[in-house]
Design a protein around this motif. Sequence first.
Motif, PDB file in Angstrom:
ATOM      1  N   ASN A  58     -11.366  10.849  -1.906  1.00  0.00           N
ATOM      2  CA  ASN A  58     -10.984  10.172  -0.670  1.00  0.00           C
ATOM      3  C   ASN A  58     -10.952   8.656  -0.841  1.00  0.00           C
ATOM      4  O   ASN A  58     -10.344   7.946  -0.035  1.00  0.00           O
ATOM      5  CB  ASN A  58     -11.950  10.533   0.461  1.00  0.00           C
ATOM      6  N   PRO A  98      -2.591   8.068  -8.416  1.00  0.00           N
ATOM      7  CA  PRO A  98      -3.648   7.427  -7.625  1.00  0.00           C
ATOM      8  C   PRO A  98      -4.610   6.637  -8.509  1.00  0.00           C
ATOM      9  O   PRO A  98      -5.032   7.115  -9.571  1.00  0.00           O
ATOM     10  CB  PRO A  98      -4.357   8.617  -6.958  1.00  0.00           C
ATOM     11  N   ALA A 105       2.362  14.346   0.533  1.00  0.00           N
ATOM     12  CA  ALA A 105       3.695  13.750   0.421  1.00  0.00           C
ATOM     13  C   ALA A 105       4.790  14.796   0.233  1.00  0.00           C
ATOM     14  O   ALA A 105       5.975  14.474   0.335  1.00  0.00           O
ATOM     15  CB  ALA A 105       3.724  12.762  -0.749  1.00  0.00           C
ATOM     16  N   ARG A 113       0.855  -1.184   0.000  1.00  0.00           N
ATOM     17  CA  ARG A 113       0.000   0.000   0.000  1.00  0.00           C
ATOM     18  C   ARG A 113       0.888   1.229   0.000  1.00  0.00           C
ATOM     19  O   ARG A 113       1.923   1.279   0.680  1.00  0.00           O
ATOM     20  CB  ARG A 113      -0.899   0.024   1.241  1.00  0.00           C
ATOM     21  N   ALA A 114       0.496   2.231  -0.746  1.00  0.00           N
ATOM     22  CA  ALA A 114       1.282   3.468  -0.791  1.00  0.00           C
ATOM     23  C   ALA A 114       1.439   4.062   0.602  1.00  0.00           C
ATOM     24  O   ALA A 114       2.505   4.576   0.961  1.00  0.00           O
ATOM     25  CB  ALA A 114       0.610   4.472  -1.727  1.00  0.00           C
ATOM     26  N   GLU A 115       0.389   3.973   1.399  1.00  0.00           N
ATOM     27  CA  GLU A 115       0.413   4.568   2.735  1.00  0.00           C
ATOM     28  C   GLU A 115       1.392   3.864   3.677  1.00  0.00           C
ATOM     29  O   GLU A 115       1.759   4.419   4.713  1.00  0.00           O
ATOM     30  CB  GLU A 115      -0.992   4.538   3.345  1.00  0.00           C
ATOM     31  N   ASP A 116       1.805   2.646   3.328  1.00  0.00           N
ATOM     32  CA  ASP A 116       2.710   1.891   4.195  1.00  0.00           C
ATOM     33  C   ASP A 116       4.186   2.106   3.845  1.00  0.00           C
ATOM     34  O   ASP A 116       5.064   1.561   4.517  1.00  0.00           O
ATOM     35  CB  ASP A 116       2.391   0.393   4.103  1.00  0.00           C
ATOM     36  N   PHE A 149      -3.573  12.266   0.725  1.00  0.00           N
ATOM     37  CA  PHE A 149      -2.287  11.630   0.976  1.00  0.00           C
ATOM     38  C   PHE A 149      -1.274  12.036  -0.091  1.00  0.00           C
ATOM     39  O   PHE A 149      -0.102  12.324   0.212  1.00  0.00           O
ATOM     40  CB  PHE A 149      -2.445  10.111   0.993  1.00  0.00           C
ATOM     41  N   GLN A 152      -6.796   5.386  -4.495  1.00  0.00           N
ATOM     42  CA  GLN A 152      -5.732   4.632  -3.839  1.00  0.00           C
ATOM     43  C   GLN A 152      -4.370   5.050  -4.390  1.00  0.00           C
ATOM     44  O   GLN A 152      -4.002   4.669  -5.485  1.00  0.00           O
ATOM     45  CB  GLN A 152      -5.954   3.130  -4.052  1.00  0.00           C
ATOM     46  N   PRO A 153      -3.576   5.858  -3.655  1.00  0.00           N
ATOM     47  CA  PRO A 153      -3.920   6.468  -2.369  1.00  0.00           C
ATOM     48  C   PRO A 153      -4.837   7.676  -2.565  1.00  0.00           C
ATOM     49  O   PRO A 153      -5.044   8.126  -3.691  1.00  0.00           O
ATOM     50  CB  PRO A 153      -2.560   6.889  -1.817  1.00  0.00           C
ATOM     51  N   SER A 154      -5.359   8.198  -1.474  1.00  0.00           N
ATOM     52  CA  SER A 154      -6.286   9.332  -1.555  1.00  0.00           C
ATOM     53  C   SER A 154      -5.563  10.584  -2.035  1.00  0.00           C
ATOM     54  O   SER A 154      -4.331  10.701  -1.949  1.00  0.00           O
ATOM     55  CB  SER A 154      -6.911   9.601  -0.187  1.00  0.00           C
ATOM     56  N   ASP A 194       7.633   4.087   3.734  1.00  0.00           N
ATOM     57  CA  ASP A 194       8.320   5.128   4.508  1.00  0.00           C
ATOM     58  C   ASP A 194       8.922   6.141   3.534  1.00  0.00           C
ATOM     59  O   ASP A 194       9.969   5.900   2.932  1.00  0.00           O
ATOM     60  CB  ASP A 194       9.405   4.500   5.373  1.00  0.00           C
TER      61      ASP A 194
END
Length: 404
Positions: free
Chosen positions: A190, A168, A202, A152-155, A198, A193-195, A157
């Motif tokens: 919203n 997205p 970045a 997931r993009a949100e995961d 987010f 993926q990702p929103s 670092d």
Amino acid sequence: MEREDLQALLTPEAMRLLDEFAELDTTKDALSAVTALRRAGADARTSAAVLTQLKLRRRARAKLGDFANRMLFTEDGLAQASRLQVAAHHAQRFRAAEVRRLVDLGCGIGADALAFAAMGFELVAVDIDEVTAAIATHNLAPFPNALVHQARAEDVDLAEFDGVFLDPARRAQRRGATERGESRRLADPNDWQPSLGFAFGAAENGRAVGVKLGPAIEHELLPPEGEAQWVSVGGELVECSVWLGGAARAGVRRSALVLRDGGAHELAAAESATEARDAEVGELGAWLHEPDAALIRGRFVGDLARRLDGRLVSPSIAWITTDEAVTTPFAQSFRVVERFALDASTLKKELRRREIGTLEIKKRGVDIDPAEFRKRLSLRGDASATLICTRVGERRVALLAERA
């Protein structure tokens, strides 16, 4: 693409068949193609997967050139992939920002990642879908400076990177969908993926960020900082990209990039699209100019009209008129031959008199169906022309014109 289809492709035998039958015409003679593959020893699943890839590779050459000859694709992945010259532009933006370590979040089949890897960035490409990430791994295999992760993009670092590119996912696969690319568009940013939040977030700490969006993105959804750039290729509007942090240019809030065979041409402005000014409305001149779609969507019509010393023919309609011929890479130009009321019976007589049998119909600001309208004109003859159906002031008109 199903996981089993990908497994059938990722074998030495399937790769050999893709090379051996690279010139096979899979659309005109699908039955012969299947027979040839079965005779070569391919089972039903492998034959179907190879035929699909041959079809997609042929289609992909228009976007990706010779790169397409060794790549693997999905229907949706190819549809959403950046064209090669646009991906190269993305890479140049990060190079100008002096990025060294770049992450591509939502890399898809890896079209942009190919340009990033070829430019020499230390690249990590990420996609949440297992099959898509595997395809990107195959496509990026020639580049030792590129790694692919399924995540997931949100995961991810982001502290490890000085550059982030995001595309997205704005579509969700329908339940039970097949290789026909059956997906539905997600209206709420919203849910992307990702929103969108987010993606824009970045750019914290000045990190260079590029976000690839659909060209029809609502202006109100764009961030209050950075640069929004609308891009067209050969007259086709393909994206709106948002550049933030170190990737944004000082003093530029919006820009329109026009990519044609003759090169790249750009207009830029210091104010946002919502602050753009239209041009004055005036009398129809001897010439009409239709701005490129990137200029229309980026609200540069007024800027171009002032640059050409022109005016609009009607409020909120993207036709610029001038009294003299002008040359610009930002618009198609037409010489006005004659003006008529927008009436099919009148036009039918006039076109018959001129023996016009080939007619390009362009419409803007009037509610007509060009295909249905063409039938009513009963065209006949060897001459050709352009008919521009629009408004001049508040009047509906048909302008017989010639391309410059």
